[in-house]
Scaffold this active site. Sequence first.
Site, mmCIF file in Angstrom:
data_model
loop_
_atom_site.group_PDB
_atom_site.id
_atom_site.type_symbol
_atom_site.label_atom_id
_atom_site.label_comp_id
_atom_site.label_asym_id
_atom_site.label_seq_id
_atom_site.Cartn_x
_atom_site.Cartn_y
_atom_site.Cartn_z
ATOM 1 N N ASP A 1 0.872 -1.165 0.000
ATOM 2 C CA ASP A 1 0.000 0.000 0.000
ATOM 3 C C ASP A 1 0.913 1.220 0.000
ATOM 4 O O ASP A 1 1.733 1.386 0.911
ATOM 5 C CB ASP A 1 -0.834 -0.029 1.291
ATOM 6 C CG ASP A 1 -2.224 0.493 1.094
ATOM 7 O OD1 ASP A 1 -2.354 1.598 0.538
ATOM 8 O OD2 ASP A 1 -3.177 -0.182 1.515
ATOM 9 N N ASP B 1 -2.995 4.684 -2.297
ATOM 10 C CA ASP B 1 -4.046 5.248 -1.455
ATOM 11 C C ASP B 1 -4.560 6.570 -2.028
ATOM 12 O O ASP B 1 -3.777 7.399 -2.505
ATOM 13 C CB ASP B 1 -3.443 5.492 -0.050
ATOM 14 C CG ASP B 1 -4.483 5.779 1.007
ATOM 15 O OD1 ASP B 1 -5.299 4.879 1.293
ATOM 16 O OD2 ASP B 1 -4.475 6.902 1.548
ATOM 17 N N GLU C 1 -6.557 3.598 -5.725
ATOM 18 C CA GLU C 1 -7.803 3.687 -4.954
ATOM 19 C C GLU C 1 -8.502 4.971 -5.370
ATOM 20 O O GLU C 1 -7.987 6.070 -5.111
ATOM 21 C CB GLU C 1 -7.525 3.717 -3.443
ATOM 22 C CG GLU C 1 -8.813 3.680 -2.644
ATOM 23 C CD GLU C 1 -8.794 4.402 -1.294
ATOM 24 O OE1 GLU C 1 -9.690 4.150 -0.479
ATOM 25 O OE2 GLU C 1 -7.880 5.228 -1.063
ATOM 26 N N HIS D 1 -11.272 -2.641 3.677
ATOM 27 C CA HIS D 1 -11.200 -2.313 5.101
ATOM 28 C C HIS D 1 -11.900 -0.992 5.445
ATOM 29 O O HIS D 1 -11.872 -0.567 6.593
ATOM 30 C CB HIS D 1 -9.730 -2.230 5.512
ATOM 31 C CG HIS D 1 -9.008 -1.134 4.779
ATOM 32 N ND1 HIS D 1 -8.781 -1.174 3.422
ATOM 33 C CD2 HIS D 1 -8.500 0.042 5.209
ATOM 34 C CE1 HIS D 1 -8.173 -0.070 3.053
ATOM 35 N NE2 HIS D 1 -7.981 0.680 4.127
ATOM 36 N N ASP D 2 -12.486 -0.342 4.461
ATOM 37 C CA ASP D 2 -13.171 0.928 4.711
ATOM 38 C C ASP D 2 -14.693 0.805 4.659
ATOM 39 O O ASP D 2 -15.393 1.769 4.958
ATOM 40 C CB ASP D 2 -12.737 1.982 3.673
ATOM 41 C CG ASP D 2 -11.286 2.367 3.836
ATOM 42 O OD1 ASP D 2 -10.797 2.379 4.984
ATOM 43 O OD2 ASP D 2 -10.630 2.647 2.811
HETATM 44 C C1 NOJ Z 1 -7.964 5.314 2.275
HETATM 45 C C2 NOJ Z 1 -7.698 4.136 3.161
HETATM 46 O O1 NOJ Z 1 -8.217 2.993 2.556
HETATM 47 C C3 NOJ Z 1 -8.327 4.439 4.495
HETATM 48 O O2 NOJ Z 1 -8.316 3.321 5.342
HETATM 49 C C4 NOJ Z 1 -7.617 5.604 5.110
HETATM 50 O O3 NOJ Z 1 -8.230 5.966 6.311
HETATM 51 C C5 NOJ Z 1 -7.625 6.792 4.156
HETATM 52 N N1 NOJ Z 1 -7.280 6.436 2.829
HETATM 53 C C6 NOJ Z 1 -6.632 7.827 4.597
HETATM 54 O O4 NOJ Z 1 -5.339 7.348 4.332
#
Ligand code: NOJ
Length: 556
Positions: free
Chosen positions: A112, A214, A279, A340-341
């Site tokens: 990542d 990210d 992402e 994970h979000d």
């Molecule tokens: C995206 C990530 O997937 C998330 O978990 C994170 O909190 C935010 N970016 C900030 O880095």
Amino acid sequence: MEHTTAIFPTVPTSAQHKWWQHGIIYQVYPRSFQDSNNDGVGDLKGIVTRLDYLQWLGIDCLWLSPVFASPMADFGYDISDYRGIHPLFGNMDDFDELLNEVHRRGMKLLLDLVPNHTSDQHPWFLESRSSRDNPKRDWYIWHDGKEDRSVPNNWLSVFGGPAWEWDVHTGQYYYHAFLKEQPDLNWRHPEVQRAMLDVMRFWLEKGVDGFRVDVMWHMIKDSQLRDNPPAPNTAGNTANPLYDDFLPVYSTDQPEVHQIVRMMRELTDAFDDRVLIGEIYLPIPKLVTYYGEGNSGAHLPFNFQLLTLPWNAREIAGAIDAYEGALPAESWPNWVLGNHDKPRIASRVGLSQARIAAMLLLTLRGTPTIYYGDEIGMTDVPIPVDEMVDPQGLHMPDLNISRDPSRTPMQWGPGINAGFSARKPWLRLPYNAARVNVEKQKGDLHSMLSFYRRLIDIRRRSAALSVGSYSPVYSDGQLISYLRQEHEETFLIILNLSHRPAYFRTPSAAYKGIIKLSTEEERIGMHVAGVITLAGDEGIIVQIDDQELTYPHHEG
Ligand code: NOJ
């Protein structure tokens, strides 16, 4: 019934495809995969002990959420040393061992990369905030604010409140799209670009197979820092009502971001057979611009539609076709069911439909990404308020958007802490962990895990399913159906997204074949033709045995 006529492009053979096109990606959230030293947090050595499982499952590539040095304000997405491993996860030797072990099994490893922001404890930021004339001052986004000292504009932090933090020491604001502990880098600065490309080079030289980048669409912001306009009619009806009250048209997705992505891509391509994934949460027409002109951008801008759309056959069928139709020439699609979000798929659509979702993910055209634990039907775990640790949840307690429930430890077996750790894990396990786990499901032919494994197996064995063409056949309020074809092999996939039985009328007599996989196992091996009846929550993969369908007649 509406039927669409299929137009079949020439499909290259799988030998012409890269591993990241025909392979399956699996997201490991390292804190929660396997603890080897019994401190309650997963680690790199733990992951090594589970590689055989991933190989058994049929995974080609692991993507690790951040394992770098970090104060953990955002569980590793706040990095204080891009080249260092956080001791919680182990050390560089452990990382090297993991990379070796992954490669030894013929699998790939993605890291990542978090280039948009650092931790406020990163030496770059410590320098930057030390004085206004520090050489690294402009590595971040500093501003005096308005004349009355109020914030420079109306930009909001994704995690709640204004995106500007006042620095008393130097008397300016700095910008943070996420936590105030995650200041955004100024990607217009050439030294920042160089420094982050050096980080990428470091890992690429080590042999990692690429990156998931990210918040790629956040990296460049409007140079004039213009106010974001209010969003029309959200009526508080979105996932993050305060942030979503404005359209982030100036704080994200600026045209210049594509130059940055191209630089990252050039570097990635300077190494053999690596991949760059972005992402990006944007509507399809904007998302596909991240492939870059002539595919000079991300190899795979993550396609999150299955994460964000309502679970509705018509909407999803429409979205699949809109996406297929919007893809630039030569670009490669991809699909994601969980991360994970977001809430887990089994919690969003229920366990029966989670099987349909798996069938969709693993039979659509494009690289699938599986979120750890979804293969055993893990659901979001209710975390008592006083155990909540996710900053998104803690900062906006009334919105019910803590991400903890979908980040809980992997459920490996019926033993103590489900085999994750001998010590109390950093997030609790569900009460049913002794029942819902890998070990139990491995021995049960009817389990979610067995179903996933069969799906993966059939996909891996079939060029049509892994790299073949996609053609929609029919959809309505209950059903989605499509063909996957490659050379002489044709599969018809029919998915019932409702709980009620449904009829699928084959578009022509040529559609007859044998059920290779069904959520109703008793039907596997049956011959079907004419009107096919599906049970509620049923999905089937039919191998079509009439070659007429494989080579449809092209007019003219
Ligand atoms: C995206 C990530 O997937 C998330 O978990 C994170 O909190 C935010 N970016 C900030 O880095």
